[in-house]
Design a protein around this motif. Structure first.
Motif, short mmCIF file in Angstrom:
data_model
loop_
_atom_site.label_atom_id
_atom_site.label_comp_id
_atom_site.label_asym_id
_atom_site.label_seq_id
_atom_site.Cartn_x
_atom_site.Cartn_y
_atom_site.Cartn_z
N ASP A 1 0.83 -1.21 0.00
CA ASP A 1 0.00 0.00 0.00
C ASP A 1 0.86 1.26 0.00
OD1 ASP A 1 -2.28 -1.53 0.00
OD2 ASP A 1 -2.68 -1.30 2.15
N VAL A 2 1.93 1.25 0.80
CA VAL A 2 2.82 2.40 0.86
C VAL A 2 3.46 2.64 -0.50
CG1 VAL A 2 5.06 3.18 1.77
CG2 VAL A 2 3.31 2.32 3.33
N ILE A 3 3.97 1.60 -1.13
CA ILE A 3 4.64 1.74 -2.43
C ILE A 3 3.64 2.19 -3.50
CG2 ILE A 3 5.87 0.47 -4.24
CD1 ILE A 3 7.03 -1.30 -2.00
N TYR A 4 2.42 1.70 -3.43
CA TYR A 4 1.41 2.07 -4.42
C TYR A 4 0.96 3.52 -4.26
CZ TYR A 4 -2.93 2.10 -7.08
OH TYR A 4 -3.93 2.42 -7.97
N HIS A 5 0.62 3.91 -3.03
CA HIS A 5 0.05 5.24 -2.81
C HIS A 5 1.09 6.35 -2.86
CE1 HIS A 5 -3.98 3.87 -2.02
NE2 HIS A 5 -3.55 3.00 -1.13
#
Length: 314
Positions: A148-152
């Motif tokens: 989620d961190v890498i995506y957002h």
């Protein structure tokens, strides 16, 4: 950049033009770094209060403080806290606020800080040199959270594949290790225009340092301490940051209350705290050739009105 070359701030001339400094004015440099913007402001006759949360910047900046003969006050702290930190020092309003968002050149250029994969170093990425490091996060967080961190924050559509590879490679302790894991997970050839690890490093850094939340609070703090006619200048380096600044200035200048046939007029908004923002400015080809980091830079600026800040209970 070589060690002998000074760090030249991105869009410096354009920032100074937006600030329109008059001698004797007090200005805030919310992101001191190596002191380039502060020194240029003082050169135009301003008194500057500068902030930085990085202890290295504060320690090394004492040489600049000494050289400026009382024109520079350097404060260790986050720019989101500028309002109360200024009040503590007897400053209630200023004529200008400048923010250069993101990681500084001095942080990127030092492998021991762990912000870059250009040279191997400890997996750190902490601007304040305290709290959770990148290694702490990557070696303990659930795979879904990492994805989620890498995506957002990295706008990386291959985030799940990368997160899975990170978890399988634990423990990770070096920037070189993380970069190699990302490259292997998504595929990388030496001649590729952009290293696929770039987005992942950006995302983890933004997450650890809460950079987007810091920017949102910093803009509100700038609104609160700028005097009528005061100038705000913000330089960003990627779309997530620029979107926040653009949205803030559009909202605070009344741009979101005009209404349309699809959206009714909003009469409940407070009075605009900024005039219509200036057109966004980007680096020239000449500057980009001299400093490739300027390629993604965007300057947005606006002038403060006399209306109460939206956080003042109007």
């Amino acid at each position: 950049m070589t060690a002998a070359a000074p760090h030249v701030p991105v869009l410096l001339d354009e920032v100074l033009s937006a600030l329109a400094i008059a001698p004797g004015e007090t200005h805030v440099d919310g992101t001191f770094g190596a002191g380039g913007y502060s020194s240029a402001m003082i050169g135009k006759g301003a008194k500057v209060v500068a902030f930085d949360r990085d202890p290295d910047a504060i320690r090394e900046g004492q040489q600049v403080v000494a050289a400026k003969g009382g024109a520079l006050t350097l404060v260790e702290g986050r720019f989101s806290e500028m309002e109360h930190l200024l009040v503590e020092r007897g400053v209630s309003q200023v004529a200008g606020v400048t923010l250069d968002i993101g990681v500084s050149s001095m942080q990127l250029d030092r492998p021991d800080r762990g912000f870059s994969f250009q040279a191997d170093g400890p997996l750190d990425m902490r601007m304040s040199q305290s709290g959770t490091s990148a290694a702490d996060f990557l070696n303990s967080a659930p795979e879904q959270e990492i994805a989620d961190v890498i995506y957002h924050y990295g706008e990386e559509h291959r985030s799940r594949r990368i997160a899975r590879a990170i978890v399988e490679a634990r423990p990770l302790t070096r920037t070189g290790e993380l970069a190699a894991v990302v490259r292997k997970a998504v595929g990388y050839r030496a001649g590729d225009k952009r290293d696929p690890a770039t987005r992942t490093f950006q995302a983890i850094r933004i997450h650890l340092n809460r950079e987007l939340e810091e920017l949102e609070r910093g803009l509100e703090a700038a609104e609160a301490i700028l005097q009528p006619g005061g100038r705000l200048a913000v330089v960003t380096f990627h779309s997530l940051e620029d979107r926040i600044v653009k949205r803030f200035l559009r909202s605070r200048s009344g741009g979101e209350g005009a209404g349309s046939r699809h959206r009714p007029l909003n009469d409940d908004l407070p009075a605009p705290t900024f005039q219509k923002p200036a057109k966004a400015v980007r680096a020239s080809e000449r500057e980009i050739a001299a400093n490739p980091r300027a390629r993604s830079a965007t300057l947005r600026s606006a002038v403060r009105t006399s209306a109460k800040s939206w956080g003042a209970g109007q």
